[in-house]
Design a protein around this motif. Structure first.
Motif, short mmCIF file in Angstrom:
data_model
loop_
_atom_site.label_atom_id
_atom_site.label_comp_id
_atom_site.label_asym_id
_atom_site.label_seq_id
_atom_site.Cartn_x
_atom_site.Cartn_y
_atom_site.Cartn_z
N ARG A 39 0.88 -1.18 0.00
CA ARG A 39 0.00 0.00 0.00
C ARG A 39 0.91 1.22 0.00
NH1 ARG A 39 -2.82 3.12 4.08
NH2 ARG A 39 -1.78 1.80 5.60
N VAL A 99 -0.73 7.48 -0.09
CA VAL A 99 -0.32 7.54 1.32
C VAL A 99 0.91 8.45 1.51
CG1 VAL A 99 -1.31 5.31 1.96
CG2 VAL A 99 1.03 5.41 1.09
N TYR A 100 1.10 9.37 0.56
CA TYR A 100 2.21 10.34 0.61
C TYR A 100 3.59 9.69 0.48
CZ TYR A 100 -1.56 13.33 2.10
OH TYR A 100 -2.75 14.01 2.16
N TYR A 101 3.63 8.51 -0.13
CA TYR A 101 4.90 7.81 -0.29
C TYR A 101 5.86 8.60 -1.17
CZ TYR A 101 8.08 3.85 -0.47
OH TYR A 101 9.17 3.04 -0.34
N THR A 116 7.07 11.90 0.57
CA THR A 116 8.00 11.59 1.66
C THR A 116 9.33 11.11 1.11
OG1 THR A 116 6.10 10.99 3.03
CG2 THR A 116 8.26 10.30 3.80
N GLU A 123 10.15 1.19 4.59
CA GLU A 123 9.13 1.71 5.50
C GLU A 123 8.29 2.78 4.83
OE1 GLU A 123 10.19 2.45 9.45
OE2 GLU A 123 11.68 0.86 9.50
N SER A 164 6.39 6.27 3.88
CA SER A 164 5.63 7.23 4.68
C SER A 164 4.95 6.50 5.84
CB SER A 164 4.60 7.94 3.81
OG SER A 164 3.62 7.02 3.36
N SER A 165 4.48 7.28 6.80
CA SER A 165 3.87 6.68 8.00
C SER A 165 2.60 5.90 7.69
CB SER A 165 3.59 7.77 9.03
OG SER A 165 2.67 8.71 8.51
N ARG A 166 1.92 6.22 6.59
CA ARG A 166 0.68 5.54 6.23
C ARG A 166 0.89 4.37 5.26
NH1 ARG A 166 -3.14 10.20 4.35
NH2 ARG A 166 -4.43 8.41 3.82
N ALA A 167 2.11 4.17 4.80
CA ALA A 167 2.40 3.10 3.84
C ALA A 167 2.48 1.74 4.53
CB ALA A 167 3.71 3.39 3.12
N ASP A 168 2.24 0.72 3.75
CA ASP A 168 2.42 -0.66 4.20
C ASP A 168 3.21 -1.37 3.11
OD1 ASP A 168 2.30 -3.12 5.44
OD2 ASP A 168 0.21 -3.50 4.88
#
Length: 91
Positions: A13, A17-19, A22, A64, A66-70
């Motif tokens: 993902r 998610v701002y990947y 970031t 890892e 962005s904080s919202r990425a998976d």
């Protein structure tokens, strides 16, 4: 100074998610040149070029994102440096 270049494909993902933003900000903080873009299949593609240690830091970051990425997988291929300058998000 020796330069290193890698071509990276990140799956999971990683879109919406701002990947990319970031990644751009992190690359600029590390002084790494290159680009990042979304692919139609849901992955993110990026090229990082610069100081070998800084490029390795970007590869580690990709695991890892962005904080919202998976992130599920990061595929890294070494390439010959091309001398690109700056870092951009490609649309």
């Amino acid at each position: 100074m020796a330069r290193r270049r890698v071509h990276v494909y990140v799956s999971g993902r990683v879109q919406g998610v701002y990947y990319r933003a970031t990644t751009r900000d992190t690359a600029r903080d590390h002084g790494v040149d290159g680009w990042v873009t979304n692919l139609d299949d849901g992955r993110v593609e990026a090229v990082f070029e610069g100081d070998p240690d800084a490029v390795e830091s970007m590869v580690e970051f990709c695991h890892e994102g962005s904080s919202r990425a998976d992130v599920v997988d990061v595929d890294v291929t070494e390439e010959d440096p091309e001398g690109i300058e700056g870092f951009e998000v490609r649309w």
